[in-house]
Structure formats: structure tokens, C-alpha cells
Design an enzyme around this catalytic site. Structure first.
Site, PDB file in Angstrom:
ATOM      1  N   CYS A 325      15.172  31.651  22.172  1.00 54.75           N
ATOM      2  CA  CYS A 325      15.659  30.207  23.071  1.00 54.75           C
ATOM      3  C   CYS A 325      15.896  30.254  24.407  1.00 54.75           C
ATOM      4  O   CYS A 325      16.825  31.109  24.922  1.00 54.75           O
ATOM      5  CB  CYS A 325      17.463  31.547  21.815  1.00 54.75           C
ATOM      6  SG  CYS A 325      16.395  31.099  20.296  1.00 54.75           S
ATOM      7  N   ASP A 326      14.702  29.989  24.857  1.00 53.73           N
ATOM      8  CA  ASP A 326      15.095  30.638  26.264  1.00 53.73           C
ATOM      9  C   ASP A 326      13.778  28.785  26.785  1.00 53.73           C
ATOM     10  O   ASP A 326      13.076  28.205  26.438  1.00 53.73           O
ATOM     11  CB  ASP A 326      13.866  31.278  27.167  1.00 53.73           C
ATOM     12  CG  ASP A 326      14.117  32.123  28.417  1.00 53.73           C
ATOM     13  OD1 ASP A 326      13.614  30.495  29.184  1.00 53.73           O
ATOM     14  OD2 ASP A 326      14.245  32.589  28.729  1.00 53.73           O
TER      15      ASP A 326
END
Ligand code: PLP
Length: 377
Positions: A325-326
Site C-alpha cells: 500500500c505504497d
């Protein structure tokens, strides 16, 4: 590249993805090729490229020496059977207490690139040998090492004279042409600088002995690369041109070139999507990304070869991304990666040439993803 042994391992063991499999036979073959290509140079394997104990043990058994960047790497090399005289502390940025720890382990060769570092070595590892690293421009390297390491050649004589004044042995010069160097002539200019420094030191009454020609030897990704022999003969020619019949001792420090082509990562396609109804670029999300070990895709610098079970099909440009989730966890976007139109969620894909700079670049547990699992066979 996927050797028969690697393919057999994937087929019979069916390991969970993502994982790296490294074939030691390829590492052994690379070592032999380097030794044949540069028979007069000592090989110091750059441990940071892949410090798997099996790799270090194999190379130690084959007679390799080791370029280490930290006390932990020195201890790994010793553990693998290397004696301290086969270890160089090649990082120019060292804590004084780490130099002392290396000295206690018996290490007697240290890299420096400024007077402050010389002073640390003189205090913590008295009467040992230092070599001064000089800057290179990194031109032609796909993973350049920039200005972080080394001083301008004109400063090296001052650094080495300072070392002598503090009781150290000024052993020689080092440089690194930049990683994944695809130009075989890149060693010529730094070798000419090395010769100039040898002369300047001789005038001051100090005879340097050694030139450490660093790493930079490439691995084949998508494009063909020159052979080890081509590097060997270009480097030998440059050495002859600049040093004539007064050849110094030489060292090479291959990292990527020793292990890159020995490894293959198996990964799984987690998701394929489009960002709008009329978007013709597909987003393909894998279970490995920048934080899972593919950090060298930073700025899309290293472009790996990816094999899929559907390689016969037509290809379409895809953005390739990792699972975390980056938003930085995108592998190729500016330069989209062609993937088969028939690629499907759940497909297993193979990322080739991933034996170097992958396992150690993988995050400890970002987003709860485990570090890259590796099997050395
Ligand atoms: C990283 C490194 C190497 C290895 O470089 P490659 O391009 O992987 O061959 C060699 N020497 C030093 C000092 C390094 O820091």
C-alpha cells in the site's frame, strides 16, 4: 537465467511465491570466467550483492577473497572460511569502532577517500594498509554510484601521504566504474588517473602497489552484454597502456556479475485492472515489488526480463506494480512493460537475472509481507 536445475526445483518443490532460487553452478561458472578473463587479478567478491552463506562458502572454497562493507559482512566471510588476509573493508564510510572490530578480526586492508577516514583507520587499525578511492563519472553505468564515494584524483595523493605520516601503508588506489557498466572501455580513464597518482606518490618516495578496479561487471537483463573475456581484454589493454611493464597488483570486486544471472524469482499475478473504461494500459500487480526485493527498479533503472506461461501471445503495454500500500511500489510505468494480453490473475511468472541485489533489499515486514525467501541450490 532459469537453468535446468532451477526449473526442476520450481517444478518439483513448487515453492510459495514470491521466492528467489539461486543456482550455485552458475556462480561457480561466473567465478571461473572472471578468473580466466583477468588471470592476474585477485577476485574480491562484493558480499553485499548476495551474502547467502552457501554462495560465500562456494566462493571461499574456490579461492575468492571478499569485499565487505560492514563488520557483519566481514563476519559472514570469516564464517564461510575466508581468512582475514582475504578480506577487504571496502566501505569508505566506517565507524571507528567498526574499524576496531575489523582489526580485531585480523583485517588489514581498508578503503579511504578523505583524511578524516585515514585518521580513524590510523587510530583503530594501526599499521595496516589503506587504498584511496577516486571518483569516477559513472558514464555508461545503468546503476551509477554517483559522487558518494571517492575523492577527485588530485586529492588522492594528499590522502595517501597523510596515511603514511600516520604510520599506515599507502597500498594503492581504488575506483568503481558504476554498477551494470555496459561499456568495456570504462576502466581506461580511472586507470590513467591511477597511474598519475602512482607517479606522484613515487616522487614523494612512496611506492604504491595495488589498483582495485572495483565491480561494475554487468548481468544480462533484457539486452545482451559483452562477455567477461571482452571486459578482461579491454581492462588488460588499459592496464598495459597506462602501466607498461610496471604492472601493479590488481583486484576486481564483482558483485552483480558474480551472482545476478544465477537467480530467478518466481512471482504470482495478484490483480490485473484498468483505470478507466477506455484506458488501454493495463495495470498488472505482482506479489513482489520494490519493497519485496526489486528495489533496483527505482527510477526504472534495472529492467528485468520477465517470463510468463503465455509468452506466445500478443503483448500489450502494462504498468507493473508491487502488492504493498505504497504508491512508490511501482516497478515500470514511465516505460511500460509489454506483457501477454492473455495474462491472467493467478499466473506464475518468472523474473530472471535476480540473483544480485534482491534478498537484502527486501523489507523486513512492510505491510506484513515477509522478506523475500531464497533457496540456494
Ligand atoms: C557494490 C560494490 C561492488 C560491487 O559492484 P557490482 O557493480 O555489483 O559489481 C564492488 N566494490 C565496491 C566497493 C562496492 O561498493
Amino acid at each position: 537465467m532459469a537453468t535446468a536445475r532451477i526449473i526442476d526445483f520450481f517444478n518439483t518443490r513448487n515453492p510459495a511465491t514470491p521466492c528467489l532460487v539461486v543456482d550455485l553452478d552458475v556462480v561457480a561458472d561466473n567465478f571461473t570466467k572472471f578468473r580466466r578473463a583477468l588471470p592476474l587479478s585477485k577476485i574480491f567478491y562484493a558480499v553485499k550483492a548476495n551474502p547467502a552463506p552457501e554462495i560465500l562458502r562456494l566462493l571461499a572454497d574456490m579461492g575468492s577473497s571478499f569485499d565487505c562493507a560492514s563488520v557483519a559482512e566481514i563476519e559472514m566471510a570469516l564464517e564461510a572460511g575466508a581468512t582475514p588476509d582475504r578480506i577487504s573493508y571496502g566501505n569508505t564510510i566506517k565507524k571507528e569502532r567498526d574499524i576496531a572490530a575489523a582489526y580485531a578480526h585480523g583485517v588489514t586492508m581498508y578503503a579511504v577517500d578523505c583524511e578524516a577516514e585515514v585518521e580513524k583507520v590510523a587510530r583503530a587499525a594501526p599499521a595496516t594498509r589503506v587504498f584511496c578511492r577516486i571518483l569516477t563519472d559513472g558514464e555508461g553505468a545503468e546503476w551509477p554510484l554517483s559522487r558518494k564515494f571517492g575523492c577527485v584524483p588530485e586529492m588522492a595523493t594528499d590522502v595517501l601521504k597523510h596515511a603514511v605520516s600516520l604510520g599506515l601503508t599507502a597500498h594503492g588506489i581504488s575506483f568503481h566504474v558504476g554498477s551494470q557498466m555496459t561499456t568495456v572501455d570504462a576502466w581506461d580513464l580511472p586507470l590513467s588517473h591511477a597511474r598519475t597518482i602512482f607517479d606522484a606518490m613515487a616522487e614523494a618516495g612512496v611506492q604504491l602497489k595495488m589498483v582495485n578496479m572495483g565491480g561494475g561487471f554487468p548481468t544480462r537483463y533484457l539486452k545482451d552484454i559483452p562477455t567477461a573475456e571482452a571486459y578482461g581484454s579491454a581492462i588488460f589493454d588499459a592496464l598495459s597502456k597506462h602501466f607498461g611493464n610496471r604492472m601493479p597488483e590488481t583486484i576486481i570486486e564483482p558483485g552483480r556479475g558474480m551472482v545476478g544471472n544465477a537467480g530467478v524469482i518466481k512471482s504470482e499475478v495478484v490483480l490485473i485492472s484498468n483505470k478507466s473504461a477506455n484506458d488501454n494500459v493495463r495495470w498488472v500487480y505482482l506479489d513482489i515489488g520494490k519493497f519485496g526485493g526489486l528495489a533496483e527498479t527505482m527510477d526504472e533503472a534495472i529492467r528485468y526480463e520477465i517470463k510468463t506461461p503465455r509468452d506466445g501471445a500478443d503483448k500489450t503495454p502494462c504498468v507493473l506494480a508491487g502488492p504493498t500500500c505504497d504508491s512508490a511500489d511501482v516497478l515500470y510505468e514511465k516505460n511500460a512493460y509489454p506483457m501477454p494480453v492473455t495474462l491472467t490473475i493467478g499466473d506464475e511468472i518468472f523474473i530472471e537475472g535476480t540473483g544480485a541485489y534482491t534478498t537484502t533489499y527486501s523489507a523486513v515486514a512492510f505491510n506484513g509481507f515477509e522478506p523475500l525467501k531464497a533457496y540456494v541450490i
